[in-house]
Structure formats: C-alpha cells, structure tokens
Scaffold this motif. Structure first.
Motif, PDB file in Angstrom:
ATOM      1  N   LEU A  49      37.139  33.873  31.414  1.00 11.58           N
ATOM      2  CA  LEU A  49      38.281  33.859  32.327  1.00 11.58           C
ATOM      3  C   LEU A  49      37.950  34.546  33.649  1.00 11.58           C
ATOM      4  O   LEU A  49      38.426  34.123  34.712  1.00 11.58           O
ATOM      5  CB  LEU A  49      39.479  34.543  31.659  1.00 11.58           C
ATOM      6  CG  LEU A  49      40.141  33.788  30.504  1.00 11.58           C
ATOM      7  CD1 LEU A  49      41.286  34.610  29.926  1.00 11.58           C
ATOM      8  CD2 LEU A  49      40.649  32.432  30.963  1.00 11.58           C
ATOM      9  N   GLU A  50      37.134  35.579  33.581  1.00  9.03           N
ATOM     10  CA  GLU A  50      36.719  36.242  34.821  1.00  9.03           C
ATOM     11  C   GLU A  50      35.900  35.289  35.684  1.00  9.03           C
ATOM     12  O   GLU A  50      36.012  35.286  36.921  1.00  9.03           O
ATOM     13  CB  GLU A  50      35.912  37.498  34.496  1.00  9.03           C
ATOM     14  CG  GLU A  50      36.739  38.610  33.851  1.00  9.03           C
ATOM     15  CD  GLU A  50      35.886  39.821  33.517  1.00  9.03           C
ATOM     16  OE1 GLU A  50      34.664  39.779  33.796  1.00  9.03           O
ATOM     17  OE2 GLU A  50      36.441  40.798  32.972  1.00  9.03           O
ATOM     18  N   GLN A  51      35.080  34.449  35.042  1.00  5.80           N
ATOM     19  CA  GLN A  51      34.295  33.457  35.786  1.00  5.80           C
ATOM     20  C   GLN A  51      35.206  32.418  36.438  1.00  5.80           C
ATOM     21  O   GLN A  51      34.931  31.939  37.537  1.00  5.80           O
ATOM     22  CB  GLN A  51      33.292  32.777  34.852  1.00  5.80           C
ATOM     23  CG  GLN A  51      32.220  33.719  34.332  1.00  5.80           C
ATOM     24  CD  GLN A  51      31.326  33.056  33.301  1.00  5.80           C
ATOM     25  OE1 GLN A  51      31.432  31.871  33.048  1.00  5.80           O
ATOM     26  NE2 GLN A  51      30.446  33.846  32.704  1.00  5.80           N
ATOM     27  N   VAL A  52      36.305  32.083  35.750  1.00  5.71           N
ATOM     28  CA  VAL A  52      37.267  31.143  36.338  1.00  5.71           C
ATOM     29  C   VAL A  52      37.906  31.771  37.564  1.00  5.71           C
ATOM     30  O   VAL A  52      38.045  31.131  38.616  1.00  5.71           O
ATOM     31  CB  VAL A  52      38.338  30.752  35.304  1.00  5.71           C
ATOM     32  CG1 VAL A  52      39.420  29.887  35.961  1.00  5.71           C
ATOM     33  CG2 VAL A  52      37.712  29.992  34.137  1.00  5.71           C
ATOM     34  N   GLN A  53      38.282  33.020  37.449  1.00  5.67           N
ATOM     35  CA  GLN A  53      38.912  33.705  38.571  1.00  5.67           C
ATOM     36  C   GLN A  53      37.963  33.844  39.752  1.00  5.67           C
ATOM     37  O   GLN A  53      38.377  33.799  40.912  1.00  5.67           O
ATOM     38  CB  GLN A  53      39.395  35.081  38.126  1.00  5.67           C
ATOM     39  CG  GLN A  53      40.515  35.024  37.085  1.00  5.67           C
ATOM     40  CD  GLN A  53      40.843  36.383  36.505  1.00  5.67           C
ATOM     41  OE1 GLN A  53      40.274  37.401  36.911  1.00  5.67           O
ATOM     42  NE2 GLN A  53      41.768  36.418  35.546  1.00  5.67           N
ATOM     43  N   ALA A  54      36.672  33.978  39.447  1.00 10.29           N
ATOM     44  CA  ALA A  54      35.675  34.113  40.514  1.00 10.29           C
ATOM     45  C   ALA A  54      35.278  32.764  41.109  1.00 10.29           C
ATOM     46  O   ALA A  54      34.540  32.723  42.091  1.00 10.29           O
ATOM     47  CB  ALA A  54      34.435  34.825  39.978  1.00 10.29           C
ATOM     48  N   PRO A  89      38.821  25.546  35.595  1.00  5.19           N
ATOM     49  CA  PRO A  89      39.700  25.736  34.430  1.00  5.19           C
ATOM     50  C   PRO A  89      39.487  24.690  33.341  1.00  5.19           C
ATOM     51  O   PRO A  89      39.686  24.984  32.158  1.00  5.19           O
ATOM     52  CB  PRO A  89      41.110  25.624  35.022  1.00  5.19           C
ATOM     53  CG  PRO A  89      40.946  25.915  36.480  1.00  5.19           C
ATOM     54  CD  PRO A  89      39.587  25.417  36.848  1.00  5.19           C
TER      55      PRO A  89
END
Length: 328
Positions: A289-294, A299
């Motif tokens: 999820l952190e990679q998605v936010q970055a 998604p």
C-alpha cells in the motif's frame, strides 16, 4: 451453545431475543449458533411488507397480527427502522405501536436498525428471520424501513412480498417506474376508507395489464383499512393463494435456490472482506500500500497482488510482492 440453540427451537422468548442480539452484534459464536438452527428452518410463512412512508405499514402489520392470532397462528414480526447517520441510533417505534400484542405469548416483535445498510432492511434481517423460523413461529412478518421506492431487498428474504399503497400517495405510473412495484406479489391499497382508493386500485390493475399480462402469477390488488380492520381476511387469503402457487408451480423451489445462492455469495464475500482487512495489516501488504501511495504500483496491480496472495496462502498470508505486484 447447544443449550441456547435448544431453547430457541423450543420457542423460549428470552433465548430467541438473545440469539437475535448475537446476530445483530456479530457475536463470535453467531455462526456456530446459526449452523445449529439452520436444519430446523423452512417451515414458517415469510411475508415481507414494504411501501412508502405514511402508507400505514405498521398499523397494517399490527392489525394483521391480531387477525392471524384469532386464527390460532403464532406470529413473529421483524420491523426495520432507519438508523441516524449522525448519532447511529434508531427510533424503534414499531414496538410502541404494537403494544396490544406485548403480553401475547404467541407473538414476538423485534425492531432492528438498518445501521447504514441500504435496501430497506438491516444486514442481519435474513439471519434474524431464520432464528424466528427455527423457533417455530407459523408466520414471520418483515416490515421494511419505508424510506422511498427502492426497498427491494425484502424480496430476497420473504416468500411473499406485499407492497402497500395509499390514496394520495402519488402517481402510480411513477411508482411502477421506481422499481419497487415490480417486486410485488400482492398489492394493498391501505386506508381504503379515504377518497381515491378505488382510483388507485384501478390504476394498479391497468398497470398490471400492461407489464404483467403474460406472467403466471398476477398480483391481486386488495383494499384494506387498518383502522377499521377491513380487508384483512382478503389479504391473508391472497398470501395463502400465493404460497399455494409457489408450491404447485415450482417457483417456490426456484426462489429458495436463488435465495440460498445469494446467501452463500454474501457470506463468502463477508468472510473474504474480513480476511482482506486482516491481510492489509500484514507487513507485506502494508508495504504494498505504501508503494501505491508513492505511485510505484497502481491500485489495480496492488489489488490483484492482494487477492492472489490471499488465495495462495489464505491462512498464513506469508507471500511477498515486488514493486509491480509479482511474487519475489
């Protein structure tokens, strides 16, 4: 657990109330209890009653309960009321309206809040109806919240769906367009002592000629007046006739099969959602999820990685994913 299930099957009111509370609150032993009760369900006549606010659904249910008790039938009522989006509470007023039956051992009334669930019913309504069915009640009446013209969930809980209309309740053609009219097995024109009742009945009959002319079951249109106890016998005769149609035509078996299919899918989806919520707290998926936010992973790839990992190792959740959702 076995003792509680046995007490429910024996019709112990306190046990029935406790079992429904377990269902509503998601008690950890809820599923185990329902598994024990399920083999004892399927006998009760399930009738759903829906319609717009002010149609007199609660008054009609109250008088119908009295009519059924005079015939020697035991009755359970599940009345669903809207939950406030601000306070989270619900005014469970139907128990107040039905005080005349409060001391009758052959009547059980339970009000439930929707808790934000759309469709006119609480998410726990189906399970609550099963508890009441297993408790041996002859008839289970389910009254929807009545917030508009979209309470169609009741058709997936009840064997017979009654849609209540009133004179002055708006254009019947518009009501048919809204969807709720299409689920009706029986139409009730309540408050039939008011002017315009016969006109509403004629409009419904005309619309049925237009949209259900070739249907094997044509919904009857019954006029009632809850305040005068008028039309209750005709209403129950219509319910009985519809149940006979379901049994003789095989439509009842088809409906039960479809209901069970929906139940299994809904239960499976709920369990998967719970598993996914746990999985998202695991370090591999939290990192994903952190990679998605970055912006390193989109998604869609993240969702596919989450589902794939859950399916590969549903219990341990030990799979790890690289920056594009591939296993490493």
């Amino acid at each position: 657990m076995d003792e509680l299930a046995a007490r429910v099957r024996a019709g112990d009111r306190r046990a029935v109330a406790r079992a429904i509370t377990w269902v509503e609150n998601g008690h950890p032993e809820k599923d185990a209890l329902l598994k024990r009760l399920y083999p004892h369900t399927g006998r009760a006549v399930r009738v759903g009653i829906t319609g717009a606010p002010g149609a007199g659904k609660s008054s009609l249910v109250d008088r119908l309960v009295g009519h059924l008790r005079r015939q020697g039938l035991t009755v359970a009522v599940v009345a669903v009321d809207p939950t406030s989006p601000f306070t989270g509470g619900a005014l469970l007023g139907d128990r107040v309206r039905m005080q005349a039956h409060a001391t009758d051992p052959g009547v059980f009334i339970r009000s439930m809040g929707t808790r934000g669930h759309l469709g006119g019913l609480s998410r726990s309504t189906q399970d609550a109806v099963r508890v009441l069915d297993a408790a041996g009640f002859d008839v289970v009446l389910v009254e929807t919240v009545g917030v508009g013209q979209s309470e169609v969930d009741v058709m997936h809980v009840a064997d017979t769906t009654v849609v209540v209309l009133t004179p002055g309740g708006g254009d019947v053609v518009q009501a048919f367009k809204a969807g709720i009219m299409e689920i009706a097995d029986i139409f009730v024109v309540n408050k039939a002592d008011l002017p315009g009742a016969e006109k509403v009945k004629a409009q419904v009959e005309a619309m049925l000629d237009f949209v259900k002319h070739d249907a094997p079951w044509r919904p009857p249109v019954v006029k009632t007046s809850a305040t005068r106890d008028a039309g209750l016998d005709a209403l129950w005769q219509a319910v009985t006739a519809h149940r006979a149609y379901l049994d003789q035509s095989g439509e009842g078996r088809r409906q039960r099969a479809e209901r069970l299919r929906r139940d299994v899918l809904a239960l499976a989806a709920a369990r998967l959602q719970q598993r996914l919520a746990v999985a998202l707290e695991e370090p591999p998926f939290a990192a994903l999820l952190e990679q998605v936010q970055a912006g390193a992973v989109d998604p869609y790839a993240a969702a596919e990685a989450l589902v794939s990992g859950l399916l590969r190792e549903p219990d341990r959740l030990l799979c790890r994913h690289g920056p594009v959702g591939e296993e490493v």
